[in-house]
Design a protein around this motif. Structure first.
Motif, PDB file in Angstrom:
ATOM      1  N   LYS A 198       0.838  -1.206   0.000  1.00 10.08           N
ATOM      2  CA  LYS A 198       0.000   0.000   0.000  1.00 10.08           C
ATOM      3  C   LYS A 198       0.877   1.263   0.000  1.00 10.08           C
ATOM      4  N   THR A 230       1.483   4.126  -1.829  1.00  9.90           N
ATOM      5  CA  THR A 230       0.893   4.942  -2.886  1.00  9.90           C
ATOM      6  C   THR A 230       1.890   5.892  -3.551  1.00  9.90           C
ATOM      7  N   ASP A 235       2.428   5.795  -7.577  1.00  7.54           N
ATOM      8  CA  ASP A 235       2.316   6.956  -8.479  1.00  7.54           C
ATOM      9  C   ASP A 235       3.521   7.052  -9.402  1.00  7.54           C
ATOM     10  N   ARG A 259      -4.280   3.617  -8.986  1.00  7.35           N
ATOM     11  CA  ARG A 259      -4.183   4.552  -7.847  1.00  7.35           C
ATOM     12  C   ARG A 259      -5.359   4.376  -6.881  1.00  7.35           C
TER      13      ARG A 259
END
Length: 381
Positions: free
Chosen positions: A190, A192, A196, A211
């Motif tokens: 997880k 992020t 990205d 995303r």
């Protein structure tokens, strides 16, 4: 004393826990039997290429390896029995239609799954082969629910995921195999920000879908949001439909996690984890793994689950120990006949050895004693 120490996270199982483990094993195997699951017993080790066929990199890292002194070939000690059962279904049984198989045995891991976990779990599980529909997923999850109930475990909950969502995003977005592996790693963590960075060069729909995955976690209502924010690819919509039905029909409190990619190279559809009060790790893991049969040269849809009997023994309610009967050591046919009759009825009868009277009959609340020329049961003071 140091020469007697066992390796870290490897333990003996002493009588009280061994009794609990064996009762749970017998209870579950009998439950599987009455639901039509046949027992198979695969070997503890195999040649490496057979043991790891179709299982991906993750299981390779979790497998102890050694050289066969007879052939010089590499062998592995199984880290999971499920691929072995898939091999048995594909090549030894070679049945047409549905096969229901179950198994139990030790597996070995190079590293423990958690700080307090063993490296030698006692695995038990059940698998359905030959049916690709959601009905077999429902059956296997229903059997899991019954298994937890048979062990006396209450308050369990189920986490559901579906690897087809991530797989469809990557396939539709033209993601390379190398990038797919990196994206999977970021999603499992997880992470992020890393997600990205990795998705920056992809098309907008794929990037937006990837995303969104880490945030698509919660109760079954999260599926409605998933339909809004994910691309309307047929594979994704079918996966969300499957999750909606499973979350409605299996009878356990449900949470959904669309970023759950545990065993991604291994699983092909629905994945699930069951959690029980008092245990940090999942008490059961399962899912669909149709690709393993294909890797063995015979495409067979499959779904199943496995549990560690040691974990179950930690959270299952304690069961009363059987009390026993103390008997003297005597060359008496009448006494021997009485002992056999009692044992035949399921009683524990411990015959004391000469010179150890009163020492070797722990847990006995009765004794066989001669009364008026007959061997009779009486309570111990």
């Amino acid at each position: 004393m140091r020469t007697w120490l066992l390796p870290e996270h490897i333990e003996d199982i002493l009588p009280p826990e061994a009794r609990r483990v064996e009762r749970l094993r017998a209870t579950l195997l009998d439950l599987f039997r009455v639901h039509g699951f046949e027992l198979v017993i695969p070997p503890l080790l195999e040649y490496l290429e057979s043991l790891l066929t179709g299982t991906g990199h993750d299981l390779d890292l979790r497998t102890f390896k050694l050289v066969d002194q007879l052939t010089g070939r590499m062998m592995g000690v199984r880290a999971d029995i499920t691929p072995q059962v898939a091999r048995i279904d594909a090549h030894l049984l070679n049945r047409v239609g549905v096969a229901r198989l179950c198994y139990t045995g030790s597996v070995l891991h190079p590293r423990p799954r958690g700080l307090d976990a063993t490296r030698e779990p006692l695995q038990i599980g059940a698998e359905i082969y030959g049916h690709a529909g959601i009905e077999s997923d429902l059956e296997i999850q229903s059997l899991l629910l019954r298994s937890l109930g048979a062990c006396g475990i209450r308050g369990a909950r189920l986490d559901l995921g579906h690897v087809a969502v991530f797989r469809a995003l990557c396939h539709r977005g033209g993601v390379s195999a190398d990038l797919e592996a990196q994206l999977q790693e970021a999603l499992e963590a997880k992470d992020t920000p890393q997600l990205d960075v990795l998705a920056a060069g992809l098309d907008a729909a794929t990037r937006q879908g990837l995303r969104a995955l880490p945030g698509l976690y919660g109760d079954a209502s999260i599926l409605a949001r998933a339909r809004e924010v994910l691309p309307h690819h047929p594979e994704i919509l079918a996966a969300l439909d499957d999750l909606a039905r499973l979350s409605r029909d299996n009878g356990l409190p449900i949470s959904i996690d669309l970023a759950d990619l545990r065993g991604y190279q291994y699983h092909s559809g629905v994945v699930f984890s069951a959690y029980a009060p008092g245990l940090a790790n999942a008490v059961a893991l399962g899912g669909r793994y149709d690709e393993v049969g294909k890797a063995f040269g015979r495409a067979r849809p499959a779904t199943g689950f496995s549990m560690d009997l040691r974990d179950l023994a930690q959270v299952a309610p304690a069961m009363p120990d059987s009390v026993g009967i103390r008997a003297p050591h005597a060359d008496d046919p009448a006494l021997a006949a009485q002992i056999e009759r009692l044992r035949g009825g399921g009683e524990v009868v411990i015959v004391e050895l000469p010179g150890h009277e009163g020492c070797g009959a722990r847990g006995c609340d009765r004794e066989l004693a001669r009364v008026d020329g007959q061997w009779q049961l009486r309570k111990l003071n």
